[in-house]
Design a protein around this motif. Sequence first.
Motif, PDB file in Angstrom:
ATOM      1  N   PRO A  16       0.734  -0.734  -0.477  1.00 17.66           N
ATOM      2  CA  PRO A  16      -0.371   0.054   0.098  1.00 17.66           C
ATOM      3  C   PRO A  16       1.056   1.793   0.018  1.00 17.66           C
ATOM      4  O   PRO A  16       1.989   0.994   0.674  1.00 17.66           O
ATOM      5  CB  PRO A  16      -0.392  -0.190   1.077  1.00 17.66           C
ATOM      6  N   HIS A  17       0.307   2.217  -0.648  1.00 17.34           N
ATOM      7  CA  HIS A  17       1.364   3.674  -0.178  1.00 17.34           C
ATOM      8  C   HIS A  17       1.467   4.023   0.981  1.00 17.34           C
ATOM      9  O   HIS A  17       1.143   3.841   1.738  1.00 17.34           O
ATOM     10  CB  HIS A  17       0.009   5.387  -0.709  1.00 17.34           C
ATOM     11  N   TRP A  18       2.513   4.569   1.202  1.00 13.70           N
ATOM     12  CA  TRP A  18       3.259   5.247   2.037  1.00 13.70           C
ATOM     13  C   TRP A  18       2.350   5.887   3.112  1.00 13.70           C
ATOM     14  O   TRP A  18       2.630   6.402   4.001  1.00 13.70           O
ATOM     15  CB  TRP A  18       5.080   5.463   1.826  1.00 13.70           C
ATOM     16  N   ARG A  19       1.289   6.547   2.382  1.00  6.38           N
ATOM     17  CA  ARG A  19       0.594   7.506   3.166  1.00  6.38           C
ATOM     18  C   ARG A  19      -0.524   6.870   4.026  1.00  6.38           C
ATOM     19  O   ARG A  19      -0.443   7.898   5.068  1.00  6.38           O
ATOM     20  CB  ARG A  19      -0.233   8.635   2.086  1.00  6.38           C
ATOM     21  N   ALA A  20      -0.168   5.691   4.319  1.00  6.21           N
ATOM     22  CA  ALA A  20      -1.493   4.504   4.996  1.00  6.21           C
ATOM     23  C   ALA A  20      -0.115   5.108   6.240  1.00  6.21           C
ATOM     24  O   ALA A  20      -0.774   4.703   7.389  1.00  6.21           O
ATOM     25  CB  ALA A  20      -1.271   3.943   4.442  1.00  6.21           C
ATOM     26  N   VAL A  43      -9.239   8.091  -8.592  1.00  2.73           N
ATOM     27  CA  VAL A  43      -8.001   8.726  -7.730  1.00  2.73           C
ATOM     28  C   VAL A  43      -7.977  10.319  -7.176  1.00  2.73           C
ATOM     29  O   VAL A  43      -9.626  11.093  -7.965  1.00  2.73           O
ATOM     30  CB  VAL A  43      -6.882   9.586  -8.691  1.00  2.73           C
ATOM     31  N   THR A  44      -8.345  10.536  -5.784  1.00  4.97           N
ATOM     32  CA  THR A  44      -9.183  12.046  -5.060  1.00  4.97           C
ATOM     33  C   THR A  44      -7.585  12.928  -5.472  1.00  4.97           C
ATOM     34  O   THR A  44      -6.597  12.712  -6.462  1.00  4.97           O
ATOM     35  CB  THR A  44      -9.406  11.443  -3.747  1.00  4.97           C
ATOM     36  N   PHE A  45      -8.097  14.096  -4.819  1.00  4.58           N
ATOM     37  CA  PHE A  45      -6.819  15.511  -4.858  1.00  4.58           C
ATOM     38  C   PHE A  45      -5.999  14.742  -4.377  1.00  4.58           C
ATOM     39  O   PHE A  45      -4.914  15.466  -4.857  1.00  4.58           O
ATOM     40  CB  PHE A  45      -8.289  16.773  -4.227  1.00  4.58           C
ATOM     41  N   PHE A  46      -5.927  14.614  -3.235  1.00  2.00           N
ATOM     42  CA  PHE A  46      -4.800  14.010  -2.185  1.00  2.00           C
ATOM     43  C   PHE A  46      -4.163  12.948  -3.170  1.00  2.00           C
ATOM     44  O   PHE A  46      -2.883  12.550  -3.309  1.00  2.00           O
ATOM     45  CB  PHE A  46      -4.751  13.590  -1.180  1.00  2.00           C
ATOM     46  N   GLY A  47      -4.772  11.747  -3.800  1.00  2.00           N
ATOM     47  CA  GLY A  47      -4.388  11.134  -4.149  1.00  2.00           C
ATOM     48  C   GLY A  47      -3.353  11.466  -5.869  1.00  2.00           C
ATOM     49  O   GLY A  47      -2.292  11.198  -5.874  1.00  2.00           O
ATOM     50  N   ARG A  48      -4.014  12.370  -6.150  1.00  2.00           N
ATOM     51  CA  ARG A  48      -3.715  13.267  -7.155  1.00  2.00           C
ATOM     52  C   ARG A  48      -1.761  13.767  -6.763  1.00  2.00           C
ATOM     53  O   ARG A  48      -1.108  13.811  -7.421  1.00  2.00           O
ATOM     54  CB  ARG A  48      -3.995  14.955  -7.897  1.00  2.00           C
ATOM     55  N   LEU A  49      -1.689  14.530  -5.576  1.00  2.00           N
ATOM     56  CA  LEU A  49      -1.240  14.882  -4.995  1.00  2.00           C
ATOM     57  C   LEU A  49       0.139  13.938  -4.679  1.00  2.00           C
ATOM     58  O   LEU A  49       1.229  14.495  -5.099  1.00  2.00           O
ATOM     59  CB  LEU A  49      -1.457  16.051  -3.523  1.00  2.00           C
ATOM     60  N   ASN A  81       0.717   4.678  -7.461  1.00  2.00           N
ATOM     61  CA  ASN A  81       1.040   4.665  -8.858  1.00  2.00           C
ATOM     62  C   ASN A  81      -0.462   4.287 -10.070  1.00  2.00           C
ATOM     63  O   ASN A  81       0.269   2.931 -10.957  1.00  2.00           O
ATOM     64  CB  ASN A  81       2.816   4.102  -9.295  1.00  2.00           C
ATOM     65  N   VAL A  82      -1.335   4.054  -9.588  1.00  2.00           N
ATOM     66  CA  VAL A  82      -2.935   3.912  -9.971  1.00  2.00           C
ATOM     67  C   VAL A  82      -2.713   3.908 -11.354  1.00  2.00           C
ATOM     68  O   VAL A  82      -3.453   2.678 -12.056  1.00  2.00           O
ATOM     69  CB  VAL A  82      -4.387   3.992  -9.086  1.00  2.00           C
ATOM     70  N   GLU A  83      -2.802   5.025 -11.958  1.00  2.00           N
ATOM     71  CA  GLU A  83      -3.854   4.664 -13.515  1.00  2.00           C
ATOM     72  C   GLU A  83      -2.036   3.421 -13.933  1.00  2.00           C
ATOM     73  O   GLU A  83      -2.603   3.289 -15.842  1.00  2.00           O
ATOM     74  CB  GLU A  83      -2.888   5.759 -13.516  1.00  2.00           C
TER      75      GLU A  83
END
Length: 183
Positions: free
Chosen positions: A20-24, A117-123, A146-148
Motif C-alpha cells: 500500500p502507498h506510504w501515505r498509510a 484518484v482523489t485530490f490528495f491521491g493526485r498530490l 501509481n494507480v494509473e
Amino acid sequence: MGYPQKLLGDGEFIEFELKPHWRALIVPGIVLIAVVFGLVFFLTRFDGDGILSALGTWGAWIIGAFLLIVFAIRPFLYWITTQYVFTNRRIIIRSGLVSRQGRDMPLSKVNNASFDVTFFGRLLNYGRLTVDSASDEALIIDDVPNVEGIQREVNRLHEEDDLRRRKFMRGDDMNEPPPPPSS
C-alpha cells in the motif's frame, strides 16, 4: 519480503509486487510522535511523590501503550504485511501477520480495470484500483501507488493471458508467431 515462489503455479511468474502507498503511515507516524511527546510532557510535568503521582504515572504509561498499539503499531503491521502481487496469470492480495486474509482473481476472469484518484491521491500519486470480474464481485484495492500505471499493466497482463489461453486452446506452440489472417 517477497511473495513465495512455491505458491505459484506451473508456468506462473511474478510480474510485479506492491505494498500500500506510504501515505498509510502518515497518521500512525503523527500518533507516535504525539504520544511520545505527550508522555514525556506528562511524566516530567507531574513528577512527584505519593500514591496519586504513582497512579498517574502508571495510568499515563498504560494509556500511552494502548494508543501506540492501536493507532501506530497495528496500522504499521498491517501496512508491512500487505502485499499486492500481480503475476502473469492472476492478481493476489494478502494481508495479516497472525491471521492472514487473501483474495486471488485469475486474469482470465477480468472484465474491466478502473481507478479512482482523489485530490490528495493526485498530490501523493495513489488511488483505488477496481478490477471487475466476470463471475465474482469486484476486487477493490485501496492505496495503490501509481494507480494509473498499474491499471494499464493489469489490462496488458489480461490481454497477454488471453492470448496465451487462446494459443493453448488451438494447440499452437507458444514460441511461434500466430498465423496470418485468412482472406
